[in-house]
Design a protein around this motif. Structure first.
Motif, PDB file in Angstrom:
ATOM      1  N   TRP A 113      13.597  45.932  38.875  1.00 41.35           N
ATOM      2  CA  TRP A 113      14.999  46.318  38.806  1.00 41.35           C
ATOM      3  C   TRP A 113      15.710  45.579  37.677  1.00 41.35           C
ATOM      4  CZ3 TRP A 113      16.006  50.425  41.595  1.00 41.35           C
ATOM      5  CH2 TRP A 113      15.261  50.656  42.754  1.00 41.35           C
ATOM      6  N   GLU A 148      19.232  49.361  38.742  1.00 36.19           N
ATOM      7  CA  GLU A 148      18.491  50.604  38.525  1.00 36.19           C
ATOM      8  C   GLU A 148      17.113  50.265  37.971  1.00 36.19           C
ATOM      9  OE1 GLU A 148      21.170  52.497  35.834  1.00 36.19           O
ATOM     10  OE2 GLU A 148      20.541  51.315  34.111  1.00 36.19           O
ATOM     11  N   HIS A 208      17.391  55.791  40.663  1.00 36.33           N
ATOM     12  CA  HIS A 208      17.337  55.037  41.923  1.00 36.33           C
ATOM     13  C   HIS A 208      18.386  53.926  41.947  1.00 36.33           C
ATOM     14  CE1 HIS A 208      13.249  56.780  41.506  1.00 36.33           C
ATOM     15  NE2 HIS A 208      13.427  57.052  42.814  1.00 36.33           N
ATOM     16  N   ARG A 209      19.574  54.271  41.501  1.00 34.98           N
ATOM     17  CA  ARG A 209      20.646  53.286  41.429  1.00 34.98           C
ATOM     18  C   ARG A 209      21.117  52.891  42.819  1.00 34.98           C
ATOM     19  NH1 ARG A 209      23.940  56.417  36.635  1.00 34.98           N
ATOM     20  NH2 ARG A 209      22.701  55.630  34.867  1.00 34.98           N
ATOM     21  N   ARG A 210      21.533  51.672  42.918  1.00 33.33           N
ATOM     22  CA  ARG A 210      22.040  51.142  44.182  1.00 33.33           C
ATOM     23  C   ARG A 210      23.038  50.017  43.896  1.00 33.33           C
ATOM     24  NH1 ARG A 210      16.635  49.997  46.698  1.00 33.33           N
ATOM     25  NH2 ARG A 210      16.292  51.979  45.627  1.00 33.33           N
ATOM     26  N   CYS A 253      24.201  46.400  44.576  1.00 31.54           N
ATOM     27  CA  CYS A 253      23.465  45.210  45.006  1.00 31.54           C
ATOM     28  C   CYS A 253      24.330  43.953  44.898  1.00 31.54           C
ATOM     29  CB  CYS A 253      22.208  45.027  44.147  1.00 31.54           C
ATOM     30  SG  CYS A 253      21.054  46.396  44.250  1.00 31.54           S
ATOM     31  N   THR A 267      20.229  44.622  48.485  1.00 29.14           N
ATOM     32  CA  THR A 267      20.818  45.958  48.402  1.00 29.14           C
ATOM     33  C   THR A 267      21.952  46.085  49.404  1.00 29.14           C
ATOM     34  OG1 THR A 267      18.729  46.931  47.686  1.00 29.14           O
ATOM     35  CG2 THR A 267      20.364  48.420  48.605  1.00 29.14           C
ATOM     36  N   LYS A 314      23.035  52.382  48.767  1.00 28.30           N
ATOM     37  CA  LYS A 314      22.354  53.226  47.775  1.00 28.30           C
ATOM     38  C   LYS A 314      22.580  54.695  48.117  1.00 28.30           C
ATOM     39  CE  LYS A 314      17.875  52.915  50.176  1.00 28.30           C
ATOM     40  NZ  LYS A 314      16.445  52.558  50.019  1.00 28.30           N
ATOM     41  N   SER A 315      22.603  55.490  47.037  1.00 25.27           N
ATOM     42  CA  SER A 315      22.799  56.932  47.184  1.00 25.27           C
ATOM     43  C   SER A 315      22.272  57.623  45.928  1.00 25.27           C
ATOM     44  CB  SER A 315      24.280  57.268  47.380  1.00 25.27           C
ATOM     45  OG  SER A 315      24.475  58.663  47.417  1.00 25.27           O
ATOM     46  N   ASP A 316      21.655  58.787  46.120  1.00 26.86           N
ATOM     47  CA  ASP A 316      21.128  59.528  44.975  1.00 26.86           C
ATOM     48  C   ASP A 316      22.221  60.032  44.056  1.00 26.86           C
ATOM     49  OD1 ASP A 316      18.611  59.105  45.954  1.00 26.86           O
ATOM     50  OD2 ASP A 316      18.480  61.037  46.999  1.00 26.86           O
TER      51      ASP A 316
END
Length: 880
Positions: free
Chosen positions: A136, A154, A160-162, A164, A173, A176-178
């Motif tokens: 990451w 990311e 795959h961003r989140r 954190c 984390t 997170k969401s698409d």
């Protein structure tokens, strides 16, 4: 033929019409050019730019942040720095590390790169991997608007961003969401009310804490959001919207010119929103967006610190806009500058330039319009207001602006140096004279021709006109007489103003002086900040603010009617005043209290009340001192040193006192031994005389009397030997001893010695007196007084007392001390001397000493009749 003539007329008309059009276009272009050249550009806000010359490791900066102590941190493409308000402390110097964010954990500050984090440890840093697996990395484009401590991570493909939290243990984390993957680099993720707002090229989405995604709007140019005054503002390419009940409503229409890299929004403590695109900065008050400054190369982030200063990180360094208090105005014509300024009745600022143009400036918008221009003219840095008219000195004449047009007074051609208002008249100074102009009659009177090179003038509360010149200080009294004031070797005086109370303030070099009731006072002690700073101009506002422009800065303070100067603040390029060298020019004040001042390259406007209010708290962070420099360490060290010094001094004092006591005891013992030796030395001679007398008595008188004297002699000798080492005896012992001694002396001298011993009845005979005191006095009286008289003499011994003392007196009627000294030149009087020295040693151990009084007795004719020795002994005297 008719048609030919008609065609010729038509062609001629076409040529005339074309010529008129060309002339109109040329005229419009000329007017536009003139207007453009003389218009003011609403300034870039006054700011200070920091680059590698100031200590930045690199001019391409990414972010600005402030910790809880007040330090400013700036991240660059080559490490980061810490700013304490005075200088930069670099970290990661010489390393290519892109620092994109900062966070604070306890008392530790950590700088975040894409894959590494650097925790500050003293002047060093501890490097750690953000993700031990190197999978990451942090995202610096979409996360600047997230709450402190949160960032976006990311993978290498920017997917795959989140959200954190970076901790000591690694990446934690939070959410997170698409949908986060749909954000472009110019969009900013925003968290409000437990939901994430996600602006994308497809529209605006929200994601709640359960992960439910909802599309709010199809609007494709949403860049960022912020909550302000309980409203959620949405910033788009075509203006500003509010979001309520999932509905966007545009409240301000505005086209942001450069939103290519998104919009940054920050709030000031005064409730104003600051918006930045890639190259410009704007202010938003809830209704209108106004351009504050522009022309920057790639704005990467903006930040408002706790002192309400705006910081802008760009690819050309970092800019600090202080408190946005100073605004710099510059003519687009680089060959011209504003010199004279005055405010008209309708609030417009009238300005005269170096090239002779006269213009009007809207104080609110900065828009300008050309009023008048005169070939070969120029305006000096001076203006005066009288009624509704404004006066300025130009090249060889005086200009008056009456609100609608400029007119020249047609004064005699001269080199005019200043104009000043005095009551209802205008004072005009020139190289050759001081004149008074009456606006009502249009007449001019010459006041003086004796003042060389005048620079300024002001009238005091007594109606006296004071004039400052390059040769010193002058005044013109009511009778018109000119007088020079002898002061400081005729200093060059560059500025002069009158306050509302009629006091005159003027400057000379770096000194501020005042004239109050005709007397000169030096006010420089109240403003030590101006030492070594040449004063160019002085101004006092309607609200009592004192403005002093110096060659390299500006001082703003408050001044009262008693000329007390308080709340002083000095501004220069380090804290907001970035203009180059103020002119020796008059300043002007608008209705809202804004002061305008002309400088060499630009004109500066500022509000002194806002300046003092915004700068009441110091912005320089003092670095924490090492533990050995802390105040309590110094206090402990001082206490230890003081205690050690005291103990050493005490020890020394004890040793010294001990040595002094030992010496005192030795001296006392020595005196006692010496006294004993003298007493013993006297015994043989005395005893031989006494024994010879007894022998004679035995041979010539009765044996019974001889036996009595032998008994007296035996008792006397025994007392002498027994008490020789005693310091004191009782009164009874001492009188018994002296009685025996006098009886023996009587035996030796016969009728030549007469004596009497008197003791008061109420005396306590057990009180101690010095040993051998009476013997020493009586022996001295007999030897040096009575025996020198042919018929002998009398000796009186008396002992009396009062409440505190015993009085012992021995009086003789001998020849007196002066006559005795002639007969006993070889006498040392050692016995009496040592007795007194021994008494002096005892005196040191007593609060009240033994005192001796010697009286030389004389008759009425002044002839000596004897001597009286008196010793005054305290009843509580201690012989130790």
């Amino acid at each position: 033929m008719f048609f030919c003539k008609k065609r010729r007329i038509f062609a001629r008309m076409k040529r005339i019409l074309l010529l008129i059009c060309i002339l109109m276009v040329d005229f419009a272009m000329i007017m536009a050019q003139i207007t453009n050249e003389q218009s003011l550009m609403k300034s870039q806000l006054s700011s200070r730019r920091f680059t590698t010359q100031d200590g930045l490791p690199q001019v391409q900066t990414e972010t600005v942040w402030q910790d809880s102590k007040g330090y400013i941190y700036i991240g660059t493409l080559s490490g980061f720095v810490r700013y304490d308000g005075m200088s930069f402390t670099p970290f990661l110097k010489g390393q290519r590390e892109n620092i994109i964010a900062f966070q604070e954990n306890g008392d530790k500050v950590t700088a975040l790169g894409f894959r590494k984090k650097f925790t500050i440890d003293g002047n060093n840093t501890i490097m750690e991997k953000i993700d031990p697996e190197w999978h990451w990395l942090t995202n610096n484009f979409n996360s600047p608007d997230l709450p402190s401590g949160l960032t976006i991570c990311e993978d290498d493909k920017e997917t795959h961003r989140r959200v954190c939290r970076i901790t000591d243990k690694g990446i934690e984390t939070v959410f997170k969401s698409d949908i986060f993957d749909k954000m472009e680099p110019d969009r900013k993720l925003y968290l409000c009310g437990g939901s994430y707002y996600v602006p994308t090229p497809e529209g605006l989405y929200t994601v709640d804490y359960k992960g439910k995604v909802k599309k709010i709007s199809d609007k494709q140019d949403v860049y960022t959001l912020t909550e302000h005054n309980k409203l959620l503002y949405v910033f788009c390419g075509d203006g500003i919207y509010t979001l309520k009940d999932d509905k966007l409503t545009r409240i301000t229409e505005f086209e942001f010119p450069n939103p290519d890299y998104g919009l940054y929004v920050r709030k000031t403590q005064k409730g104003k929103l600051i918006i930045a695109d890639a190259h410009s900065i704007f202010f938003y008050d809830g209704k209108n967006v106004t351009l504050a400054t522009e022309g920057y190369n790639m704005i990467k982030s903006i930040f408002v610190d706790r002192w309400d200063r705006l910081w802008v990180a760009t690819y050309q360094g970092v800019y600090c806009f202080f408190h946005s208090n100073f605004t710099n105005h510059r003519l687009t014509n680089a060959n011209d500058i504003i010199r004279a300024l005055a405010t008209s009745e309708d609030g417009e600022i009238i300005a005269g330039t170096l090239n002779g143009s006269l213009m009007s400036i809207n104080a609110n918008t900065g828009e300008t319009s050309l009023i008048d221009t005169k070939a070969g003219n120029y305006y000096i840095p001076n203006a005066a207001v009288c009624g509704s008219d404004i006066y300025m000195a130009g090249n060889g004449d005086i200009m008056r602006w009456n609100g609608t047009e400029a007119e020249w007074l047609n004064m005699p051609r001269d080199r005019y140096t200043f104009v000043s208002n005095a009551a209802d008249k205008i004072i005009i100074g020139s190289k050759s004279s001081i004149q008074s102009y009456n606006p009502k009659t249009g007449t001019t009177d010459t006041l003086s021709t004796e003042i060389p090179h005048p620079w300024a003038a002001a009238i005091d509360n007594r109606g006296i006109l004071w004039v400052a010149s390059s040769r010193g200080l002058f005044f013109i009294d009511k009778e018109g007489k000119t007088q020079e004031i002898e002061y400081q070797d005729k200093p060059i005086i560059t500025s002069m103003v009158a306050d509302r109370g009629g006091n005159i303030l003027f400057s000379s070099a770096d000194s501020l002086l005042a004239i109050r009731n005709g007397k000169i006072e030096n006010l420089s002690d109240q403003i030590p900040q101006l030492n070594d700073h040449e004063i160019r101009s002085i101004f006092i506002t309607r609200s009592g603010y004192l403005i002093i422009a110096v060659i390299d800065g500006l001082l703003v303070a408050r001044i009262d009617k008693n000329l007390n100067i308080t709340d002083t603040h000095f501004f220069n390029h380090e804290n907001g005043f970035t203009a180059i060298e103020p002119l020796m020019a008059t300043m002007t004040e608008t209705a809202d209290g804004t002061v305008w001042m002309a400088c060499v390259e630009e004109t500066v406007s500022f509000n002194p009340a806002a300046l003092l209010n915004d700068n009441s708290e110091p912005t320089v962070i003092k670095a924490p001192k090492p533990w050995w420099q802390r105040w309590w360490i110094w206090m402990i060290c001082a206490a230890v040193i003081a205690l050690t010094t005291w103990l050493l001094a005490l020890r020394y004092e004890k040793r010294r006192n001990k040595a002094a006591i030992q010496k005192l005891e030795r001296d006392k013992k020595q005196k006692e031994l010496q006294l004993c030796a003298i007493r013993l030395k006297a015994i043989p001679h005395f005893h031989s005389n006494v024994l010879a007398g007894i022998e004679y008595f035995i041979l010539n008188n009765s044996t019974k009397e001889a036996s009595r004297y032998l008994k007296i002699y035996s008792d006397f000798t025994n007392g002498t030997l027994t008490d020789i080492d005693r310091a004191a005896r009782t009164i009874k012992e001492e009188t018994d001893f002296i009685n025996k001694y006098l009886q023996l002396e009587k035996l030796r001298l016969g009728d030549r010695l007469r004596y009497d011993i008197t003791i008061d009845n109420n005396i306590d005979k057990n009180i101690l007196i010095p040993n051998m005191l009476l013997h020493t006095y009586c022996q001295n009286a007999i030897k040096h007084g009575i025996t020198l008289r042919p018929n002998g003499g009398s000796l009186k011994v008396s002992i009396s007392d009062d409440e505190k003392d015993i009085h012992v007196s021995v009086e003789d009627d001998g020849v007196g001390r002066d006559e005795a000294a002639k007969h006993h030149k070889d006498s040392t009087k050692m016995g009496l001397k040592i007795l007194l020295e021994q008494i002096e040693l005892y005196n040191q151990s007593n609060d009240r000493p033994i005192r001796q009084v010697i009286t030389d007795l004389k008759d009425n004719d002044g002839h000596p009749t004897g001597t009286r020795f008196e010793m005054i002994i305290p009843k509580e005297y201690k012989y130790e």
